[in-house]
Structures are given as C-alpha cells and as structure tokens.
Design an enzyme around this catalytic site. Structure first.
Site, PDB file in Angstrom:
ATOM      1  N   LYS A 124       0.830  -1.216   0.000  1.00  0.00           N
ATOM      2  CA  LYS A 124       0.000   0.000   0.000  1.00  0.00           C
ATOM      3  C   LYS A 124       0.855   1.253   0.000  1.00  0.00           C
ATOM      4  CE  LYS A 124      -4.643   0.018   0.207  1.00  0.00           C
ATOM      5  NZ  LYS A 124      -5.625  -0.356   1.178  1.00  0.00           N
ATOM      6  N   LYS A 205      -8.870  -4.224 -13.451  1.00  0.00           N
ATOM      7  CA  LYS A 205      -9.777  -4.541 -12.351  1.00  0.00           C
ATOM      8  C   LYS A 205     -10.592  -3.293 -11.962  1.00  0.00           C
ATOM      9  CE  LYS A 205      -9.561  -5.862  -7.587  1.00  0.00           C
ATOM     10  NZ  LYS A 205      -9.096  -5.665  -6.324  1.00  0.00           N
ATOM     11  N   LYS A 208     -11.904   2.038  -7.538  1.00  0.00           N
ATOM     12  CA  LYS A 208     -12.075   3.481  -7.450  1.00  0.00           C
ATOM     13  C   LYS A 208     -10.787   4.217  -7.794  1.00  0.00           C
ATOM     14  CE  LYS A 208     -13.535   7.145  -4.613  1.00  0.00           C
ATOM     15  NZ  LYS A 208     -13.340   8.233  -4.188  1.00  0.00           N
TER      16      LYS A 208
END
Ligand code: TRP
Ligand code: SF4
Length: 337
Positions: A124, A205, A208
């Site tokens: 991340k 994919k 958002k």
C-alpha cells in the site's frame, strides 16, 4: 432423529463479522464481490457489518472531509442492495468506542515486526505514492482491524483475498492474548468471498483508484455512457472484424449479469461478426439496468428520509455496543485493569 438430539438446546447460529472502508460510492465490483455474499450470509448467520470510518483515516488523514458523507453513502448502498438491519447488526465503527479501547490494549502486546512484515503495509505504501504513510496509525491498521473482529467473537469473517494477511495477524494476536492472559477470544476463520473477475471500463480490475468504475448509484444514462466508452476486444477495430469475447471485458460483464441465452448468443455472434460492439453493449446495459433498477428505487426512497439513516446508525450502535462492551469487560478482567 435420536432422542438425544431432540433434547439438545439448539446451537446458536455461527457469527459473522465484516467491514468496509467508506472510500466512496460502491461499484459493481463491490456489489458482486462482497455485498452479494453478505446478503447470502445474513439469511443463515448472526451477522455484524460495519463501516470502518476510522480505518479510512489511516490513508486520508489529510483530507477527512469526505469520510462522513461516504459513510452515509455506503450505508445507503448496503441497504438499497438488500442488507437488512432488522436481521443483521449494521453499524459505524466510530460510534462504538470499544474498538479504540481494544486497539490500545492490543497494541501493548503486538510486536512491531509482525506489523512491519505485513505485506499489505509495504504494498500500500508503494501503491499510494505522494502521501506520507510512515505514520503510527497506518502501521497499526491491522491492530485496529483485529480489535474490530475480536470484539464480536465471530466464527467467520468474509473477506477478499487481499485481506488474508490481516486475518492471519488477527489470529496471531488473539492467540497471543489468550496465552498471555485468559482465553477470551475466539479464533476466527476467513470466509473467502469467491467472485467473478469484475473489469472496469478500461479493462483493468474495477477499482475506485483507477477511475474505471460503474457505481451502483449511477443513474441509467451514466451507466450507458460509461459502457459506450468501455474497451472491447482490442483487435476488433471495424464492425466487420471478427471478435474474441474471451479477451473482451464487456463479455465478462455478460457472464456476470446477462441470462445464459444472451451469453451464448454473444459468444457465438461476436466470433463471426454477426453482432457489433454497440449492440452487444446495449444488451449488457439492459442486463445491468435490470439488476440495478430495484437498488435505485430503494436508494431513492431511503435518500428521501435521512432520519431513517440516523435511526439506523443509532440502533446499530446500541446493538453492537452490547456485544463489544461485554467482550471488553472480559479483556479488562483478564488483564487486571
Ligand atoms: N481492511 C478492510 C478493507 O480494507 C476493512 C476492514 C476493517 C475489515 N476492519 C475489518 C474487514 C474487519 C473485515 C473485518 O477492506
Ligand atoms: Fe466484446 Fe461484445 Fe464487441 Fe465481442 S461484440 S468484442 S464481446 S463488445
């Protein structure tokens, strides 16, 4: 049936808990992924579903102004899709302070290396460039998640594959607590939500962060417009070119939303150029619109009565607090505080 089994008191249904960050309006990927499996689970189990608004702070601490609104939008999307607050406990994380207290208590026993080697921590941080994520809260994200889970002693936690490291860490934390003090926590199992691959309008994919979503609250013209720009088989340039549905994201949508007869028809006619992409997209749009129409209707009805949502948040808070405060009392007793 034997006499023995008929005199046994009925076993309470297994308990399920899951959460979602309020990172925006829910899209078709969320619907056919998490949400539809939650809908199935709520018929069978005692379920707890919550909006993880504190978790959203871990990456959005500089821009907190959307979290409150998104929390409400996510709740609206859940209810409109059929999550039933009479059957399940639906709540907002920040209304139940026990999550923060257990997070603090667990933080005392979690070795930092467990957190640093968590793969999603590094991934991340690399994925979300341009934001300083070297914070204490971001590192401790899985400890907060463990608190979310362990407070409710669930048997099953429905999550996607990406969440498995967090669940493993939750189990390690629970085992460590149970061994250090008293066996307070149930060791939860994951319930892997199996879902079809949902592509976004650009073929990657649906997510958002890629800006390629079709949201479940998008009105019909927006859905149709997004489909128009959706990528197809890249080798099919002209209407007369034969196509290959196996490499076309529009066909992935057909497989999820269209009736079998249409899937078969597209699968056949695309390969011979008997159908064009525009017509094919109209068909898939029809199927998506049919799926979303009842959701749009109940969302519109709910959005007209904001006090319904306020009541729901309060009721959910009370239902969740009863369980959370009980567990926290056991935790404090075990830790002698
Ligand atoms: N980390 C989860 C996600 O990003 C959200 C979450 C927070 C969660 N707490 C949870 C999921 C507890 C399951 C159980 O999707
Ligand atoms: Fe894709 Fe349909 Fe076009 Fe075939 S006809 S390439 S399946 S959009």
């Amino acid at each position: 049936m034997t006499d023995e089994s008929s005199t046994e008191s009925p076993k309470p249904p297994a308990r399920v808990l899951s959460g979602m960050q309020p990172s925006g309006l829910l899209h078709l990927g969320n619907l056919v992924g998490a949400l539809e499996s939650w809908l199935a689970l709520q018929n069978q189990y005692e379920c707890y579903f919550f909006v993880a608004d504190w978790h959203a702070l871990s990456t959005n601490y500089r821009e907190t102004q959307h979290i409150r609104r998104y929390t409400r939008e996510v709740l609206l999307d859940w209810l409109a899709a059929g999550l039933d607050p009479d059957r399940s406990t639906v709540f907002v994380q920040s209304t139940v302070p026990e999550h923060a207290i257990l997070h603090l208590l667990l933080s005392m026993i979690v070795p930092i290396p467990w957190l640093e080697r968590n793969p999603t921590y590094k991934e991340k941080q690399e994925e979300i460039k341009g934001r300083d994520l070297s914070t204490y809260g971001f590192l401790g994200y899985p400890v907060l998640q463990a608190a979310d889970i362990l407070l409710y002693k669930p048997d099953l936690v429905p999550v996607g594959k990406d969440q498995l490291p967090h669940l493993e860490l939750t189990r390690e934390i629970a085992r460590r607590f149970n061994k250090l003090y008293k066996p307070v926590f149930t060791i939860p199992k994951e319930y892997l939500t199996q879902f079809p691959k949902v592509p976004g309008t650009d073929g990657r994919k649906m997510s958002k962060s890629y800006g390629n979503t079709i949201n479940i609250s998008d009105p019909e013209p927006v859905v149709r417009k997004k489909l128009k720009t959706m990528v197809t088989d890249p080798a099919r340039v002209r209407r007369t070119d034969k196509g290959n549905p196996d490499v076309c994201p529009v066909f992935d949508f057909h497989k999820i939303f269209s009736p079998q007869s249409i899937i078969d028809q597209v699968n056949r006619d695309c390969r011979t150029a008997a159908i064009g992409c525009i017509e094919c997209k109209t068909l898939v749009g029809d199927a998506i619109v049919r799926r979303l129409t009842p959701i749009w209707e109940s969302r519109a009805a709910l959005a007209q009565r904001p006090e319904t949502l306020d009541d729901l948040i309060t009721t959910g808070q009370h239902k969740a607090s009863r369980v959370a405060s009980q567990t926290l009392a056991e935790v404090k007793e075990a830790m002698n505080i």
